[in-house]
Design an enzyme around this catalytic site. Structure first.
Site, PDB file in Angstrom:
ATOM      1  N   GLN A 208     -72.457 -21.468  40.016  1.00 16.44           N
ATOM      2  CA  GLN A 208     -72.743 -21.045  41.200  1.00 16.44           C
ATOM      3  C   GLN A 208     -74.433 -21.488  41.460  1.00 16.44           C
ATOM      4  OE1 GLN A 208     -71.353 -16.961  42.516  1.00 16.44           O
ATOM      5  NE2 GLN A 208     -70.820 -17.137  40.297  1.00 16.44           N
ATOM      6  N   GLN A 209     -74.798 -21.571  40.220  1.00 12.86           N
ATOM      7  CA  GLN A 209     -76.295 -22.135  40.139  1.00 12.86           C
ATOM      8  C   GLN A 209     -76.467 -23.528  40.039  1.00 12.86           C
ATOM      9  OE1 GLN A 209     -77.651 -19.522  37.046  1.00 12.86           O
ATOM     10  NE2 GLN A 209     -78.764 -18.407  38.423  1.00 12.86           N
TER      11      GLN A 209
ATOM     12  N   GLU B 185     -70.934  -9.090  41.774  1.00 15.45           N
ATOM     13  CA  GLU B 185     -71.121  -8.736  40.413  1.00 15.45           C
ATOM     14  C   GLU B 185     -71.546  -7.446  39.973  1.00 15.45           C
ATOM     15  OE1 GLU B 185     -73.617 -11.233  38.192  1.00 15.45           O
ATOM     16  OE2 GLU B 185     -75.305 -11.117  39.618  1.00 15.45           O
TER      17      GLU B 185
ATOM     18  N   GLY C 286     -66.845 -29.685  73.706  1.00 16.44           N
ATOM     19  CA  GLY C 286     -68.199 -30.361  73.965  1.00 16.44           C
ATOM     20  C   GLY C 286     -68.698 -29.973  75.372  1.00 16.44           C
TER      21      GLY C 286
ATOM     22  N   ASP D  30     -72.379 -33.465  66.877  1.00 14.19           N
ATOM     23  CA  ASP D  30     -73.759 -33.937  67.296  1.00 14.19           C
ATOM     24  C   ASP D  30     -74.595 -32.966  67.231  1.00 14.19           C
ATOM     25  OD1 ASP D  30     -72.503 -36.539  67.375  1.00 14.19           O
ATOM     26  OD2 ASP D  30     -72.185 -36.451  69.652  1.00 14.19           O
TER      27      ASP D  30
ATOM     28  N   HIS E  54     -65.654 -42.326  61.581  1.00 14.26           N
ATOM     29  CA  HIS E  54     -64.777 -40.812  61.909  1.00 14.26           C
ATOM     30  C   HIS E  54     -64.594 -40.057  60.625  1.00 14.26           C
ATOM     31  CE1 HIS E  54     -64.024 -42.726  65.779  1.00 14.26           C
ATOM     32  NE2 HIS E  54     -63.851 -41.353  66.201  1.00 14.26           N
TER      33      HIS E  54
END
Length: 759
Positions: free
Chosen positions: A674-675, A640, A129, A177, A309
């Site tokens: 997948q759809q 595909e 961070g 964040d 958390h």
């Protein structure tokens, strides 16, 4: 949102090519994670290690953050290729993190430099961070002085000091964040949103069962990104964020909003509160106080859920894997090309591109936001968060209010429909369009079953309550069809529009939707009813639509694919096995490419590249050599339509034939899963944002008495509206995909991190 158009007037860096890594021979790089953990840190560590090794550099993992530099010994370990294997799907950070107090003292930094130089390390990549990055910049600025002091003490040889006069650095922001000013998305934020939205979905179902209210507290001490975005994506009723403390009397305003929601048919109420939310006097607003207000003033059962958390934990999302991989690759480029005169940089993201940011400025701007809030400069604080943040705040306010109308406005009848293949997020877009339209006083007309239903006159008004709960629903509530209207259908469609007095049309869908609207546009001279404002909103898991770098549904499909691949890889852990997984996408390889990166595939076959026999011969030799050297698992991903003849089954049979018993091969064709499924947080936010902009465009067209036909999209991080007449110039008609596809630049990253033998 991930594509945060923080300043729509800003000139973006158009150099989108992924840089080729320079020669790293003789260079030693340290990598550490510091501060709070964030999902995706492991993907970044893996990318840094493998990218550096691929060009001959040595990499040292520094354990437990900066403390590992101070402790030395086993706290700094040389890493090889396999040390970062099988970590993409793991949460947290495998090299540990720690908030080192000792590093804040000069004596601690002296120890750190001594241990680094004893191993010849003078380049660091730090993932953390703003506090961690501030410490990194301080170490860089003090480096020469610290080295000189070590030499003076006799703790470091003069010749070693001369060989390493400067520290070269690169920072990556790991923070759920999403509080770094200047970067669209930080590592871990997308996964945290997944955790929060999943929890809201679960709470909403039980809340609706009991007509109950829930107050949900999410992380965000100074940044309300998680709270605001989860409120939109989760369909919440009210949200409290640090950047915009509520005015005095907010309690009654909140209760009034919730009452209106109940009166309009809602059975549940959800209030989201960021942990750092305060009132305008700076007093913290606690979740328990909000619960008590709801119980007292609304006289109903209210409960508190503090997610804590759990937001940091679990497997990283597909985005936090592929984006962190890209960032790690670019961080290595940064430290390898840095010079002693170079400014310290943070590698962040803007507009689906890796972006170099001044470390000092980015950290200073980030730390400025809490000061603006404390000073009561709330508008400036919101502005620092970016245009998308302020826009989403406005969208949420409009979505949550069921009765906002203006008597001066000329209200219209707006048709909404789905068309093309199903995509998760279609319902989210429909809900946003209907609620926003009603809030502006329009009558929203639902058209069932795409262009087929429109031709048949299958239309009916949609009310506010009918789209209740659709935010997280998969599928398409109005039904969707792939048929593009034929010439003989146009008259029926024209009559249906006239009969139902449709003043404007919004179509949510894929390539078939665009083709249908384009055809209607070209036939306006023959059918005057088509001369109405018409807008296409991109929704297709294939991510192949013109004018938009991202389509609604593609992110959800990616997460489904990656989750399946994780399970597939786990199934082969006890044997030596190759998997060939086929994804959807038609002639667009987006799903194959991004899921392959996120799942750690060694080979990705795309329609854009094709498959040649020479490629396959090379791959088989490499595969056999790799297993001979100890490999136990191999993953190939095939789009595909990567090749007409070299099918998924053919690839598997070829690999099996050439294995000589060294390994076995399995295939997995993921198919229509997948759809399906609940849309991801990103797809919900994208659907909401695009629907908002589409309705704004319709309103502008109606107000100006115009009848343009448009398609919405995301381009360079900003929402983009393209004229339907330009569609053909933006696409490759043979392959039905955009002529330019930004994600193809990641092919270099794939080759670099996929396998040591190939790099």
């Amino acid at each position: 949102m991930r594509n945060d158009d923080r300043d729509e007037q800003r000139i973006f860096d158009r150099t989108s090519r992924t840089p080729v890594l320079p020669d790293g021979r003789g260079v030693r790089i340290g990598i550490l994670t510091s501060g709070g953990d964030a999902q995706g840190m492991n993907a970044a560590v893996r990318a840094v290690v493998r990218s550096a090794l691929s060009v001959g550099a040595e990499v040292y993992a520094i354990y437990e953050g900066y403390q590992g530099m101070i402790d030395g010994g086993d706290g700094i370990r040389k890493f090889g290729w396999d040390d970062v294997g099988s970590i993409l799907n793991r949460g947290g950070t495998v090299i540990g993190t720690f908030r080192s107090k000792e590093m804040r003292e000069r004596e601690g930094r002296l120890k750190a430099v001594r241990h680094l130089l004893h191993r010849g390390i003078d380049r660091l990549v730090v993932i953390g961070g703003d506090g961690s990055l501030t410490g990194l910049n301080l170490l860089r600025n003090e480096w020469s002085g610290l080295v000189a002091e070590l030499v003076e003490r006799g703790d470091l040889a003069e010749e070693v000091a001369q060989e390493h006069p400067s520290l070269m650095i690169a920072g990556l922001v790991g923070s759920i964040d999403n509080d770094l000013v200047g970067s669209d998305m930080t590592i871990g934020t997308d996964t945290a949103l997944h955790r929060i939205v999943d929890a809201i979905d679960d709470l909403a179902s039980t809340a609706a069962s009991h007509q109950r209210s829930f107050v949900v507290e999410v992380m965000g001490r100074h940044c309300g990104y998680l709270a605001l975005m989860s409120a939109v994506a989760g369909g919440a009723d009210y949200v409290l964020v640090p950047e915009q403390p509520p005015a005095p009397g907010w309690e009654e305003e909140m209760c009034a909003e919730l009452r209106k929601g109940r009166q309009s048919g809602r059975r549940d109420s959800i209030v989201i509160i960021a942990e750092g939310a305060t009132d305008r006097e700076g007093r913290p607003i606690k979740a328990e106080y909000v619960r008590q207000v709801l119980a007292d003033r609304l006289d109903e059962d209210a409960r508190v859920t503090i997610l804590g958390h759990v937001q940091r934990g679990g497997k990283p999302s597909a985005y936090d894997r592929w984006a962190s991989t890209w960032l790690g690759y670019n961080a290595v480029h940064e430290v390898l090309t840095a010079t002693p005169e170079s400014e310290g940089m943070v590698v962040g993201t803007r507009s689906n591109r890796s972006e170099r940011l001044s470390l000092v400025k980015a950290v200073a701007d980030t730390q400025e936001v809490p000061k603006l809030i404390e000073a009561g400069r709330y508008r400036d604080a919101m502005r620092m968060r970016g245009h998308s943040f302020t826009e989403m705040d406005a969208i949420f306010s409009e979505l949550a209010d069921p009765v906002r109308t203006s008597p001066e406005k000329d209200y219209r009848r707006i048709g909404v429909m789905h068309a093309g293949g199903p995509a998760p997020g279609m319902n989210t877009a429909m809900r946003a369009l209907v609620r926003l339209g009603i809030s502006r006083g329009h009558t929203m007309i639902g058209i069932h079953n795409g262009f087929v239903g429109l031709a048949a006159g299958d239309l009916a008004e949609i009310t506010w309550s009918q789209v209740e709960g659709l935010t997280g629903e998969g599928g398409a509530m109005l039904g969707t069809r792939r048929e593009v209207p034929a010439t003989q259908d146009l008259y029926a469609i024209s009559r249906a529009l006239e009969k139902n007095e449709i003043d404007a049309l919004v179509v949510i869908g894929g390539y078939s939707a665009y083709d249908g609207v384009h055809k209607m546009t070209t036939e306006r001279d023959r059918y005057p009813a088509f001369r109405i404002p018409t807008v296409c909103v991109p929704a297709s898991i294939d991510n192949n639509l013109p004018g938009s770098e991202l389509s609604i549904g593609a992110d959800t499909a990616l997460n489904v694919i990656v989750d399946a691949m994780d399970k597939i890889k786990e199934s082969g852990i006890a044997s030596k096995r190759c998997f060939v997984v086929e994804t959807m996408g038609k002639n667009c390889g987006y799903l194959a490419m991004m899921s392959g990166i996120a799942a750690g595939a060694e080979r990705i076959y795309l329609n854009e590249d094709g498959i040649s026999l020479d490629d396959l011969v090379t791959d088989v030799h490499w595969l056999r050599e790799s297993f001979a050297k100890g490999r136990r698992l191999f993953l190939a991903v095939r789009n595909e339509n990567a090749s007409k003849n070299y099918t998924t089954e053919f690839l598997a049979q070829m690999m099996e034939e050439e294995s000589h018993g060294m390994y076995d091969v399995r295939t997995a064709v993921l198919g229509h899963m997948q759809q399906g499924g609940s849309p991801s947080p990103f797809d919900r936010l994208l659907a909401t944002r695009l629907s908002y902009r589409a309705l704004n465009l319709v309103d502008d067209e109606l107000a100006a008495d115009q009848d343009g036909a448009w398609f919405m999209g995301i381009r360079d991080g900003s929402t983009y509206a393209g004229a339907m007449e330009t569609m053909n110039s933006l696409v490759d008609p043979q392959h039905r995909r955009p002529r330019q596809q930004w994600w193809l630049d990641l092919r270099t990253v794939v080759r670099t991190v996929s396998d040591e033998l190939r790099s």
